[in-house]
Design an enzyme around this catalytic site. Structure first.
Site, PDB file in Angstrom:
ATOM      1  N   ARG A 100      31.702   8.960  74.802  1.00  0.00           N
ATOM      2  CA  ARG A 100      31.267   8.839  73.394  1.00  0.00           C
ATOM      3  C   ARG A 100      31.292   7.360  73.060  1.00  0.00           C
ATOM      4  O   ARG A 100      32.362   6.727  73.114  1.00  0.00           O
ATOM      5  CB  ARG A 100      32.189   9.624  72.469  1.00  0.00           C
ATOM      6  CG  ARG A 100      31.986   9.240  71.016  1.00  0.00           C
ATOM      7  CD  ARG A 100      32.574  10.224  70.043  1.00  0.00           C
ATOM      8  NE  ARG A 100      31.812  11.465  70.041  1.00  0.00           N
ATOM      9  CZ  ARG A 100      31.896  12.387  69.087  1.00  0.00           C
ATOM     10  NH1 ARG A 100      32.725  12.232  68.087  1.00  0.00           N
ATOM     11  NH2 ARG A 100      31.164  13.477  69.145  1.00  0.00           N
ATOM     12  N   HIS A 126      22.897  12.818  70.387  1.00  0.00           N
ATOM     13  CA  HIS A 126      24.067  13.700  70.521  1.00  0.00           C
ATOM     14  C   HIS A 126      23.584  14.981  71.212  1.00  0.00           C
ATOM     15  O   HIS A 126      23.525  16.049  70.611  1.00  0.00           O
ATOM     16  CB  HIS A 126      24.649  14.002  69.141  1.00  0.00           C
ATOM     17  CG  HIS A 126      26.054  14.533  69.154  1.00  0.00           C
ATOM     18  ND1 HIS A 126      26.753  14.773  70.323  1.00  0.00           N
ATOM     19  CD2 HIS A 126      26.893  14.871  68.138  1.00  0.00           C
ATOM     20  CE1 HIS A 126      27.958  15.235  70.013  1.00  0.00           C
ATOM     21  NE2 HIS A 126      28.068  15.299  68.695  1.00  0.00           N
ATOM     22  N   GLN A 129      25.554  18.348  71.218  1.00  0.00           N
ATOM     23  CA  GLN A 129      25.494  19.006  69.915  1.00  0.00           C
ATOM     24  C   GLN A 129      24.226  19.852  69.813  1.00  0.00           C
ATOM     25  O   GLN A 129      24.261  21.011  69.381  1.00  0.00           O
ATOM     26  CB  GLN A 129      25.518  17.952  68.805  1.00  0.00           C
ATOM     27  CG  GLN A 129      25.508  18.529  67.404  1.00  0.00           C
ATOM     28  CD  GLN A 129      26.776  19.292  67.090  1.00  0.00           C
ATOM     29  OE1 GLN A 129      27.865  18.758  67.252  1.00  0.00           O
ATOM     30  NE2 GLN A 129      26.652  20.534  66.657  1.00  0.00           N
ATOM     31  N   ASP A 217      23.829  16.499  58.088  1.00  0.00           N
ATOM     32  CA  ASP A 217      24.891  15.715  58.729  1.00  0.00           C
ATOM     33  C   ASP A 217      25.321  14.648  57.720  1.00  0.00           C
ATOM     34  O   ASP A 217      24.636  14.427  56.702  1.00  0.00           O
ATOM     35  CB  ASP A 217      24.338  15.085  60.031  1.00  0.00           C
ATOM     36  CG  ASP A 217      25.389  14.290  60.821  1.00  0.00           C
ATOM     37  OD1 ASP A 217      26.598  14.471  60.569  1.00  0.00           O
ATOM     38  OD2 ASP A 217      24.985  13.475  61.688  1.00  0.00           O
ATOM     39  N   CYS A 257      26.791  19.787  62.069  1.00  0.00           N
ATOM     40  CA  CYS A 257      27.506  19.467  63.306  1.00  0.00           C
ATOM     41  C   CYS A 257      29.005  19.305  63.062  1.00  0.00           C
ATOM     42  O   CYS A 257      29.795  19.458  63.988  1.00  0.00           O
ATOM     43  CB  CYS A 257      26.936  18.201  63.926  1.00  0.00           C
ATOM     44  SG  CYS A 257      26.944  16.791  62.806  1.00  0.00           S
ATOM     45  N   ARG A 285      29.832  24.626  70.984  1.00  0.00           N
ATOM     46  CA  ARG A 285      29.934  23.365  71.722  1.00  0.00           C
ATOM     47  C   ARG A 285      30.608  23.626  73.072  1.00  0.00           C
ATOM     48  O   ARG A 285      30.166  23.139  74.110  1.00  0.00           O
ATOM     49  CB  ARG A 285      30.761  22.336  70.931  1.00  0.00           C
ATOM     50  CG  ARG A 285      30.093  21.791  69.680  1.00  0.00           C
ATOM     51  CD  ARG A 285      28.916  20.910  70.025  1.00  0.00           C
ATOM     52  NE  ARG A 285      29.293  19.830  70.925  1.00  0.00           N
ATOM     53  CZ  ARG A 285      29.841  18.673  70.547  1.00  0.00           C
ATOM     54  NH1 ARG A 285      30.046  18.425  69.267  1.00  0.00           N
ATOM     55  NH2 ARG A 285      30.150  17.735  71.430  1.00  0.00           N
TER      56      ARG A 285
HETATM   57  N1  NVA Z   1      26.047  11.399  62.866  1.00  0.00           N
HETATM   58  C1  NVA Z   1      27.477  11.573  63.004  1.00  0.00           C
HETATM   59  C2  NVA Z   1      27.773  12.744  63.873  1.00  0.00           C
HETATM   60  C3  NVA Z   1      29.233  13.027  64.104  1.00  0.00           C
HETATM   61  C4  NVA Z   1      29.463  14.195  65.012  1.00  0.00           C
HETATM   62  C5  NVA Z   1      28.088  10.289  63.545  1.00  0.00           C
HETATM   63  O1  NVA Z   1      27.525   9.724  64.476  1.00  0.00           O
HETATM   64  O2  NVA Z   1      29.127   9.879  63.044  1.00  0.00           O
HETATM   65  N1   CP Z   2      30.214  17.447  66.027  1.00  0.00           N
HETATM   66  C1   CP Z   2      31.021  16.591  66.697  1.00  0.00           C
HETATM   67  O1   CP Z   2      30.625  15.942  67.658  1.00  0.00           O
HETATM   68  O2   CP Z   2      32.303  16.556  66.239  1.00  0.00           O
HETATM   69  P1   CP Z   2      33.445  15.507  66.678  1.00  0.00           P
HETATM   70  O3   CP Z   2      33.034  14.171  66.142  1.00  0.00           O
HETATM   71  O4   CP Z   2      34.684  16.043  66.034  1.00  0.00           O
HETATM   72  O5   CP Z   2      33.512  15.497  68.179  1.00  0.00           O
END
Ligand code: NVA
Ligand code: CP
Length: 306
Positions: A100, A126, A129, A217, A257, A285
């Site tokens: 990540r 993502h 997701q 989101d 998400c 997930r």
């Molecule tokens: N768009 C959000 C998704 C988190 C799962 C982010 O990148 O923070």
């Molecule tokens: N939806 C998602 O990726 O959640 P986290 O940021 O908690 O991993």
């Protein structure tokens, strides 16, 4: 498929095959409890996570394997060791790498690894997701082809992966975004010539009308904290509230998400609505990622079921 950096190289059969395997894994988890015995997944995190971290770690355990949580600040990557050296060294210990990160380029650079690399979220995509999202739509709404999924909000990583996955699965993915927050034109182009299509809107009411699923989101993603106040003003007309959700089909589902910023992009009334599928979505997930791990690290083939 060797890595999952984004879903762009995937086609409809790949996606439907992954979802079919995920359904089998979800229906009978014990049948796969030794499938990745003795295998390890290294999980690099530059950003926070609840779902991704837990679903990958528990998923690996349920497959008979093991996962290692590697926070960037705890490993030498945080002190200047290169991404490439990290990838090559980890390849000597683990059987797969999930990461990540901020920059998509970091994921691409990790692919010098000799083991599969999985994008667990970047600023651009993502993909894990989106796999869970499609599985949730399938469970609640049936076959994906022809379904209308409306995403309301920022043209961000989650929107990009939904567009890529949905268009390949034969869905119509509508994106309703404020001016200046459209999805990347490169991603829009990558959705052309697919079984489904992407449509862009600036009026959320028009985009949600008649939809099978409504998705939102956060307005400010990880790394955009400094823009939070400005975004809150710009995105206010794009809140998914009961009035907006009511414009979708009477049996439409709500998706997010998570994590949600309740009272911002979505109201309590929608996220807790009887037709909200957000917890199934979060659970999926793990099932979808187990299928992905079985394919990438266990050599299980993907066979599409239509
Ligand atoms: N768009 C959000 C998704 C988190 C799962 C982010 O990148 O923070
Ligand atoms: N939806 C998602 O990726 O959640 P986290 O940021 O908690 O991993």
């Amino acid at each position: 498929m060797q890595h999952l950096t984004s879903l762009i190289p995937w086609n409809q059969d790949d996606l439907l095959g992954l979802l079919a395997l995920s359904r089998r894994v979800k229906a009978d988890p014990r049948a796969w409890s030794t499938a990745l015995q003795g295998k390890s997944l290294g999980m690099i995190f530059e950003k926070s996570s609840t779902r991704t971290r837990v679903s990958f770690e528990v998923g690996m355990t349920q497959l008979g394997g093991h996962a290692l949580f590697l926070s960037k600040s705890d490993i030498q990557l945080g002190r200047g060791e290169t991404i490439e050296d990290t990838a090559r060294v980890l390849s000597r210990f683990v059987d797969g790498i999930m990461a990540r990160v901020y920059a998509q380029d970091t994921i691409e650079r990790l692919t010098v690894a000799t083991v599969p690399v999985i994008n667990g979220l970047s600023d651009m995509y993502h993909p894990c997701q989106a796999l869970a999202d499609l599985q949730t739509v399938q469970e609640h709404r049936g076959a994906l082809a022809g379904q209308v999924l409306t995403y309301v909000g920022d043209g961000n990583n989650v929107a990009h992966s939904l567009m890529i996955a949905g268009s390949r699965a034969g869905m119509t993915v509508r994106i309703a975004h404020p001016e200046g927050y459209a999805p990347s034109p490169e991603v829009v182009a990558a959705c052309e010539g697919q079984p489904g299509r992407v449509e862009l809107y600036t009026d959320p009411r028009v985009a949600v009308t008649g939809a099978d699923a409504v998705y939102t989101d956060v307005w400010a993603s990880m790394g955009q904290e400094a823009e939070q106040a400005e975004r809150a003003r710009t995105f206010a007309p794009f809140q998914v509230n009961e009035a907006l959700f009511a414009l979708a089909k009477p049996d439409a589902i709500f998706l997010h998400c998570l994590p949600a910023h309740r009272g911002e992009e979505v109201t309590d009334g929608v996220v807790d609505h009887p037709r909200s599928a957000v917890l199934d979505q979060a659970e999926n997930r793990m099932h979808a990622q187990k299928a992905l791990l079985l394919h990438l690290m266990g050599g299980v083939p993907l066979q599409a079921e239509r």
